[in-house]
Design an enzyme around this catalytic site. Structure first.
Site, PDB file in Angstrom:
ATOM      1  N   CYS A  85       0.808  -1.231   0.000  1.00 55.90           N
ATOM      2  CA  CYS A  85       0.000   0.000   0.000  1.00 55.90           C
ATOM      3  C   CYS A  85       0.836   1.273   0.000  1.00 55.90           C
ATOM      4  CB  CYS A  85      -0.998  -0.008   1.156  1.00 55.90           C
ATOM      5  SG  CYS A  85      -0.276   0.045   2.815  1.00 55.90           S
ATOM      6  N   HIS A 137      -2.524   0.973   6.988  1.00 58.60           N
ATOM      7  CA  HIS A 137      -2.923   0.923   5.581  1.00 58.60           C
ATOM      8  C   HIS A 137      -3.156   2.337   5.066  1.00 58.60           C
ATOM      9  CE1 HIS A 137      -4.303  -1.059   1.979  1.00 58.60           C
ATOM     10  NE2 HIS A 137      -5.466  -0.433   2.006  1.00 58.60           N
ATOM     11  N   HIS A 149      -6.067   1.609  -3.705  1.00 62.71           N
ATOM     12  CA  HIS A 149      -5.099   1.110  -2.732  1.00 62.71           C
ATOM     13  C   HIS A 149      -4.666  -0.299  -3.107  1.00 62.71           C
ATOM     14  CE1 HIS A 149      -8.207  -1.318  -0.380  1.00 62.71           C
ATOM     15  NE2 HIS A 149      -8.914  -0.643  -1.260  1.00 62.71           N
TER      16      HIS A 149
END
Length: 180
Positions: A85, A137, A149
């Protein structure tokens, strides 16, 4: 089937604006060729991302995300064989804004100014606390509550902030200091 009808209707509606006698009130629309190209890109990215895109301020952002869609997730990866990510966000920022962001999610978070969900703009970063207390994240906001993402389960995808999973783990959003 309903998505196809929606996209087709959207495209036809915008196309009719181009060919009508009246010019749209948006000042940026100075040539029919540019209008047509812009509408085609909006339609193309709408189809690729699964939601209607009617404005883009940074086409390179959408192009980069589109080029990386479905790339598998790989922790520490930074190429088409796999990406995580933060590296995905870094690649998008480098390509779309010529800005460098690096480090773990917590490090990236330190480089942004907080932005409320209601004020999100293209290119803002979305942060989540999924494991423990730390930020684990990050994604890049596109428009209309959608963000791109690198998901550990699905690779690079476009998701909605209102999906129950992302709603549950949402922590904050921020705008890079250089984009203020």
């Amino acid at each position: 089937m309903n998505k196809r009808i929606l996209f087709l209707s959207f495209f036809l509606m915008l196309s009719s604006l181009i060919y009508s006698q009246k010019k749209p009130t948006v000042a940026l629309w100075d040539s029919t060729e540019w209008q047509q190209r812009y509408l085609e890109k909006c339609y193309y990215y709408s189809h690729k991302f699964g939601y209607t895109i009617d404005t883009m301020t940074n086409e390179k952002l959408f192009e980069t995300v589109c080029n990386w869609l479905r790339t598998p997730y790989r922790w520490g990866g930074r190429n088409k064989f796999g990406v995580d990510c933060t590296d995905f966000a870094s690649i998008v920022f480098d390509s779309a804004y010529h800005l460098t962001i690096s480090g773990a999610c917590d490090d990236v978070y330190k480089e942004v100014y907080p932005v409320s969900k209601s004020r999100l703009q293209e290119g803002d970063l979305i942060f989540f606390k999924i494991w423990g207390n730390g930020i684990s994240h990050v994604g890049v906001y596109l428009s209309k509550n959608k963000f791109a993402h690198a998901s550990s389960g699905n690779g690079v995808i476009v998701s909605d902030l209102d999906e129950p999973y992302y709603k549950k783990y949402f922590f904050a959003a921020g705008r890079h200091k250089c984009l203020m």
